[in-house]
Write a protein that holds these residues in place. Structure first.
Motif, PDB file in Angstrom:
ATOM      1  N   ILE A   6      -6.375  -0.793   6.885  1.00 45.03           N
ATOM      2  CA  ILE A   6      -7.177  -0.228   5.796  1.00 45.03           C
ATOM      3  C   ILE A   6      -6.325  -0.061   4.542  1.00 45.03           C
ATOM      4  O   ILE A   6      -6.741  -0.436   3.441  1.00 45.03           O
ATOM      5  CB  ILE A   6      -7.811   1.119   6.228  1.00 45.03           C
ATOM      6  CG1 ILE A   6      -8.825   0.876   7.342  1.00 45.03           C
ATOM      7  CG2 ILE A   6      -8.449   1.831   5.037  1.00 45.03           C
ATOM      8  CD1 ILE A   6      -9.290   2.137   8.048  1.00 45.03           C
ATOM      9  N   ALA A   7      -5.111   0.477   4.705  1.00 45.25           N
ATOM     10  CA  ALA A   7      -4.233   0.694   3.550  1.00 45.25           C
ATOM     11  C   ALA A   7      -3.875  -0.625   2.868  1.00 45.25           C
ATOM     12  O   ALA A   7      -3.940  -0.731   1.629  1.00 45.25           O
ATOM     13  CB  ALA A   7      -2.968   1.431   3.988  1.00 45.25           C
ATOM     14  N   LEU A   8      -3.507  -1.632   3.649  1.00 49.49           N
ATOM     15  CA  LEU A   8      -3.150  -2.930   3.062  1.00 49.49           C
ATOM     16  C   LEU A   8      -4.349  -3.590   2.390  1.00 49.49           C
ATOM     17  O   LEU A   8      -4.227  -4.166   1.305  1.00 49.49           O
ATOM     18  CB  LEU A   8      -2.543  -3.846   4.130  1.00 49.49           C
ATOM     19  CG  LEU A   8      -1.155  -3.432   4.639  1.00 49.49           C
ATOM     20  CD1 LEU A   8      -0.758  -4.287   5.842  1.00 49.49           C
ATOM     21  CD2 LEU A   8      -0.115  -3.522   3.534  1.00 49.49           C
ATOM     22  N   ALA A   9      -5.515  -3.496   3.016  1.00 53.51           N
ATOM     23  CA  ALA A   9      -6.721  -4.080   2.416  1.00 53.51           C
ATOM     24  C   ALA A   9      -7.092  -3.353   1.121  1.00 53.51           C
ATOM     25  O   ALA A   9      -7.509  -3.989   0.148  1.00 53.51           O
ATOM     26  CB  ALA A   9      -7.879  -4.041   3.407  1.00 53.51           C
ATOM     27  N   LEU A  10      -6.908  -2.048   1.100  1.00 52.25           N
ATOM     28  CA  LEU A  10      -7.174  -1.289  -0.128  1.00 52.25           C
ATOM     29  C   LEU A  10      -6.214  -1.689  -1.247  1.00 52.25           C
ATOM     30  O   LEU A  10      -6.611  -1.772  -2.416  1.00 52.25           O
ATOM     31  CB  LEU A  10      -7.084   0.217   0.123  1.00 52.25           C
ATOM     32  CG  LEU A  10      -8.299   0.852   0.777  1.00 52.25           C
ATOM     33  CD1 LEU A  10      -8.005   2.310   1.150  1.00 52.25           C
ATOM     34  CD2 LEU A  10      -9.521   0.757  -0.125  1.00 52.25           C
ATOM     35  N   ILE A  11      -4.966  -1.951  -0.902  1.00 53.86           N
ATOM     36  CA  ILE A  11      -4.003  -2.424  -1.906  1.00 53.86           C
ATOM     37  C   ILE A  11      -4.473  -3.747  -2.505  1.00 53.86           C
ATOM     38  O   ILE A  11      -4.472  -3.925  -3.725  1.00 53.86           O
ATOM     39  CB  ILE A  11      -2.594  -2.543  -1.302  1.00 53.86           C
ATOM     40  CG1 ILE A  11      -2.023  -1.141  -1.040  1.00 53.86           C
ATOM     41  CG2 ILE A  11      -1.669  -3.357  -2.202  1.00 53.86           C
ATOM     42  CD1 ILE A  11      -0.758  -1.125  -0.207  1.00 53.86           C
ATOM     43  N   VAL A  12      -4.908  -4.662  -1.640  1.00 58.50           N
ATOM     44  CA  VAL A  12      -5.415  -5.957  -2.124  1.00 58.50           C
ATOM     45  C   VAL A  12      -6.635  -5.735  -3.022  1.00 58.50           C
ATOM     46  O   VAL A  12      -6.753  -6.345  -4.086  1.00 58.50           O
ATOM     47  CB  VAL A  12      -5.746  -6.908  -0.951  1.00 58.50           C
ATOM     48  CG1 VAL A  12      -6.390  -8.194  -1.456  1.00 58.50           C
ATOM     49  CG2 VAL A  12      -4.494  -7.206  -0.134  1.00 58.50           C
ATOM     50  N   CYS A  13      -7.510  -4.853  -2.605  1.00 59.67           N
ATOM     51  CA  CYS A  13      -8.707  -4.545  -3.391  1.00 59.67           C
ATOM     52  C   CYS A  13      -8.321  -3.993  -4.762  1.00 59.67           C
ATOM     53  O   CYS A  13      -8.843  -4.444  -5.795  1.00 59.67           O
ATOM     54  CB  CYS A  13      -9.570  -3.545  -2.625  1.00 59.67           C
ATOM     55  SG  CYS A  13     -11.148  -3.172  -3.417  1.00 59.67           S
ATOM     56  N   LEU A  14      -7.403  -3.047  -4.798  1.00 62.32           N
ATOM     57  CA  LEU A  14      -6.989  -2.443  -6.063  1.00 62.32           C
ATOM     58  C   LEU A  14      -6.270  -3.442  -6.967  1.00 62.32           C
ATOM     59  O   LEU A  14      -6.446  -3.410  -8.193  1.00 62.32           O
ATOM     60  CB  LEU A  14      -6.111  -1.219  -5.801  1.00 62.32           C
ATOM     61  CG  LEU A  14      -6.847  -0.029  -5.190  1.00 62.32           C
ATOM     62  CD1 LEU A  14      -5.868   1.072  -4.814  1.00 62.32           C
ATOM     63  CD2 LEU A  14      -7.919   0.494  -6.139  1.00 62.32           C
TER      64      LEU A  14
END
Length: 120
Positions: A6-14
């Motif tokens: 979740i954290a890595l995917a959120l980084i990509v999203c941001l």
């Protein structure tokens, strides 16, 4: 879904939300010129094209956010895969730094997704 995924995917999203802002709002500003190595006359001439490009990056960010919200691992894998491939293409055709800005984070998130499983 695992916290690391979740954290890595959120980084990509941001990252992609930031790219949207750069391409759609700041392309023809000193910040946009610096981010993309643009000359002011070129930025002005390509502003509309950049905004279109930014919109597509927005769809990638929205897809990642939607997949996270739905806890939909296959959808998340799809959108992260799209980011990784777009980053490879951008690195091959535009700038090698795109590899590190898009492909590496997306690949890290994909690896976390696969290591920690794909619950449906």
């Amino acid at each position: 879904m695992h916290t690391l995924t979740i954290a890595l995917a959120l980084i990509v999203c941001l990252i992609h939300v930031y790219i949207v802002v750069l391409e759609m709002l700041w392309w023809d500003t000193p910040k946009g010129h610096k981010a993309f190595g643009l000359k002011p006359d070129f930025a002005k001439a390509t502003k509309v094209l950049a905004a279109n490009q930014g919109l597509y990056n927005g769809f990638l960010a929205a897809g990642i956010a939607w997949a996270l919200w739905r806890v939909d691992s296959p959808a998340l894998a799809f959108f992260l895969g799209c980011v990784a491939v777009a980053g490879l293409y951008g690195a091959a055709t535009s700038s090698k730094k795109i590899l590190f800005i898009q492909t590496v984070p997306a690949t890290a998130a994909l690896l976390a997704l696969y290591v920690f499983g794909l619950p449906v």
